[in-house]
Design an enzyme around this catalytic site. Structure first.
Site, PDB file in Angstrom:
ATOM      1  N   GLU A  46      13.549   2.438 -17.652  1.00 55.28           N
ATOM      2  CA  GLU A  46      12.389   2.410 -16.764  1.00 55.28           C
ATOM      3  C   GLU A  46      12.895   2.481 -15.336  1.00 55.28           C
ATOM      4  O   GLU A  46      13.721   1.662 -14.927  1.00 55.28           O
ATOM      5  CB  GLU A  46      11.559   1.138 -16.957  1.00 55.28           C
ATOM      6  CG  GLU A  46      10.316   1.130 -16.058  1.00 55.28           C
ATOM      7  CD  GLU A  46       9.564  -0.196 -16.077  1.00 55.28           C
ATOM      8  OE1 GLU A  46       8.366  -0.196 -15.736  1.00 55.28           O
ATOM      9  OE2 GLU A  46      10.183  -1.233 -16.420  1.00 55.28           O
ATOM     10  N   GLU A  71      15.807  -1.027 -10.783  1.00 56.21           N
ATOM     11  CA  GLU A  71      14.952  -1.529  -9.706  1.00 56.21           C
ATOM     12  C   GLU A  71      15.759  -1.621  -8.415  1.00 56.21           C
ATOM     13  O   GLU A  71      16.839  -2.201  -8.402  1.00 56.21           O
ATOM     14  CB  GLU A  71      14.384  -2.905 -10.081  1.00 56.21           C
ATOM     15  CG  GLU A  71      13.631  -3.609  -8.983  1.00 56.21           C
ATOM     16  CD  GLU A  71      12.503  -2.776  -8.386  1.00 56.21           C
ATOM     17  OE1 GLU A  71      12.437  -2.685  -7.145  1.00 56.21           O
ATOM     18  OE2 GLU A  71      11.700  -2.200  -9.150  1.00 56.21           O
ATOM     19  N   ASP A  98      19.603   2.814  -6.610  1.00 61.05           N
ATOM     20  CA  ASP A  98      18.735   3.906  -6.178  1.00 61.05           C
ATOM     21  C   ASP A  98      18.599   4.918  -7.314  1.00 61.05           C
ATOM     22  O   ASP A  98      19.597   5.430  -7.830  1.00 61.05           O
ATOM     23  CB  ASP A  98      19.347   4.569  -4.942  1.00 61.05           C
ATOM     24  CG  ASP A  98      18.420   5.569  -4.277  1.00 61.05           C
ATOM     25  OD1 ASP A  98      17.481   6.054  -4.936  1.00 61.05           O
ATOM     26  OD2 ASP A  98      18.641   5.873  -3.088  1.00 61.05           O
ATOM     27  N   ASP A 120       5.820   4.493  -6.369  1.00 59.10           N
ATOM     28  CA  ASP A 120       5.314   4.671  -5.004  1.00 59.10           C
ATOM     29  C   ASP A 120       4.807   6.101  -4.860  1.00 59.10           C
ATOM     30  O   ASP A 120       5.541   7.051  -5.120  1.00 59.10           O
ATOM     31  CB  ASP A 120       6.445   4.409  -4.007  1.00 59.10           C
ATOM     32  CG  ASP A 120       5.955   4.287  -2.569  1.00 59.10           C
ATOM     33  OD1 ASP A 120       4.995   5.003  -2.209  1.00 59.10           O
ATOM     34  OD2 ASP A 120       6.533   3.494  -1.814  1.00 59.10           O
ATOM     35  N   THR A 196       2.002  -3.015 -17.258  1.00 56.93           N
ATOM     36  CA  THR A 196       2.812  -3.539 -16.166  1.00 56.93           C
ATOM     37  C   THR A 196       1.956  -4.546 -15.396  1.00 56.93           C
ATOM     38  O   THR A 196       0.754  -4.658 -15.618  1.00 56.93           O
ATOM     39  CB  THR A 196       3.253  -2.426 -15.200  1.00 56.93           C
ATOM     40  OG1 THR A 196       2.126  -2.009 -14.417  1.00 56.93           O
ATOM     41  CG2 THR A 196       3.816  -1.227 -15.955  1.00 56.93           C
ATOM     42  N   TYR A 198       1.109  -4.346 -12.231  1.00 53.44           N
ATOM     43  CA  TYR A 198       0.153  -3.565 -11.444  1.00 53.44           C
ATOM     44  C   TYR A 198      -0.959  -3.016 -12.324  1.00 53.44           C
ATOM     45  O   TYR A 198      -2.130  -3.012 -11.941  1.00 53.44           O
ATOM     46  CB  TYR A 198       0.868  -2.413 -10.738  1.00 53.44           C
ATOM     47  CG  TYR A 198       1.747  -2.833  -9.601  1.00 53.44           C
ATOM     48  CD1 TYR A 198       1.221  -3.460  -8.475  1.00 53.44           C
ATOM     49  CD2 TYR A 198       3.118  -2.608  -9.635  1.00 53.44           C
ATOM     50  CE1 TYR A 198       2.032  -3.851  -7.425  1.00 53.44           C
ATOM     51  CE2 TYR A 198       3.942  -2.994  -8.593  1.00 53.44           C
ATOM     52  CZ  TYR A 198       3.392  -3.613  -7.487  1.00 53.44           C
ATOM     53  OH  TYR A 198       4.199  -3.996  -6.451  1.00 53.44           O
TER      54      TYR A 198
END
Length: 218
Positions: A46, A71, A98, A120, A196, A198
Site C-alpha cells: 500500500e 508511508e 518516498d 493526495d 481506510t 478516511y
C-alpha cells in the site's frame, strides 16, 4: 493531510529497524527474504498507508500473504508500527519512504497487488507529476508488479478519479472493475472491501467512494 509531529513516533521508528525501513538508500538493495519469514508468499503493498487501518486489517485477515506499508510521514508510520507491534502482525513490513523510489526498493515482478487509497489529489495542474496515478508512477508499478498482478485504487475525489481513469487508459492498462459509488455497489468487491480511516469518515457523510481495479498489458 500532514499529522502533527510526535516525538514518540520518531523514537519508535528508530528503535525497530527490523520491521521498518526509515528513508532507505535507494541505491542499496533491500534483502526482503530476511525481513519476512516466507518471502515466497503473495505480496501486496500500500502506497500512502496513513495511520494504517487498511494495511493492518488486511494483513491480519490474510496471514497467507505478505504486506508492505509505505508511508512518507514519520508520525503516521510510527502509528502503524505501534499497531503492528501491539497486535503482533508478523506478515507486515513498513517503509518510511518516498514512493517515487518504490521501483528501487522492490525486486522486479515481485508484487501481486499495489493499493492506492485516498492519495493526495494534487489538484493544481503544475503538481500533476506528483499524483500517484501519473504516468511516471505507473512506470514504477509496472516494474514491480508480476505479469498477473494488478492495481487497486480508491478515492473520494471525483477529479482525481476521472484523471486516473484517463491516465491509466492512456497508458494502455485494462480495467477489471470500476465503481462510481463503491459503498452502494451490491457486488463481491464491496463485500470484501476494507475501509481506510478516511474512507470511513467520507462514507459516513454520504460521499461516494470511487474505486477501480486495473492491470498492465504485458
Amino acid at each position: 493531510m500532514r499529522l502533527r509531529n510526535k516525538p514518540w513516533a520518531q523514537k519508535l521508528v528508530a528503535e525497530h529497524p527490523e520491521v521498518i525501513l526509515n528513508e532507505p538508500d535507494p541505491d542499496k538493495k533491500i534483502n526482503w527474504e530476511e525481513r519476512f519469514e516466507d518471502f515466497s508468499k503473495p505480496l501486496a503493498i500500500e502506497i500512502g498507508s496513513g495511520k494504517g487501518q487498511f494495511i493492518t486489517t488486511l494483513a491480519k485477515e490474510h496471514p497467507e500473504m505478505n504486506f508492505i506499508g509505505v508511508e512518507l510521514q514519520t508520525t503516521a508510520a510510527g502509528m502503524i508500527l505501534r499497531t503492528k507491534l501491539e497486535e503482533k502482525i508478523d506478515n507486515l513490513q513498513l517503509m518510511c519512504a518516498d514512493a517515487a523510489n518504490i521501483a528501487m526498493y522492490l525486486p522486479e515482478n515481485s508484487v501481486d497487488i499495489v493499493y492506492l487509497n485516498f492519495s493526495d489529489p494534487w489538484p493544481k495542474t503544475r503538481h500533476e507529476k506528483r499524483r500517484l496515478t501519473y504516468k511516471s508512477f505507473l512506470d514504477k508499478y509496472r516494474q514491480i508488479l508480476k505479469p498477473e498482478g494488478h492495481l487497486e485504487f480508491k478515492t473520494d475525489n471525483r477529479g482525481l478519479f476521472e484523471y486516473s481513469l484517463v491516465s491509466l487508459n492512456n497508458y494502455g492498462m485494462k480495467f477489471d472493475y470500476v465503481s462510481l459509488d463503491l459503498h452502494h455497489a451490491d457486488d463481491e468487491i464491496f463485500e470484501r472491501n476494507v475501509e481506510t480511516e478516511y474512507e470511513h469518515k467520507f462514507a459516513a457523510k454520504g460521499n461516494p467512494i470511487y474505486c477501480l481495479h486495473a492491470h498492465f498489458v504485458k
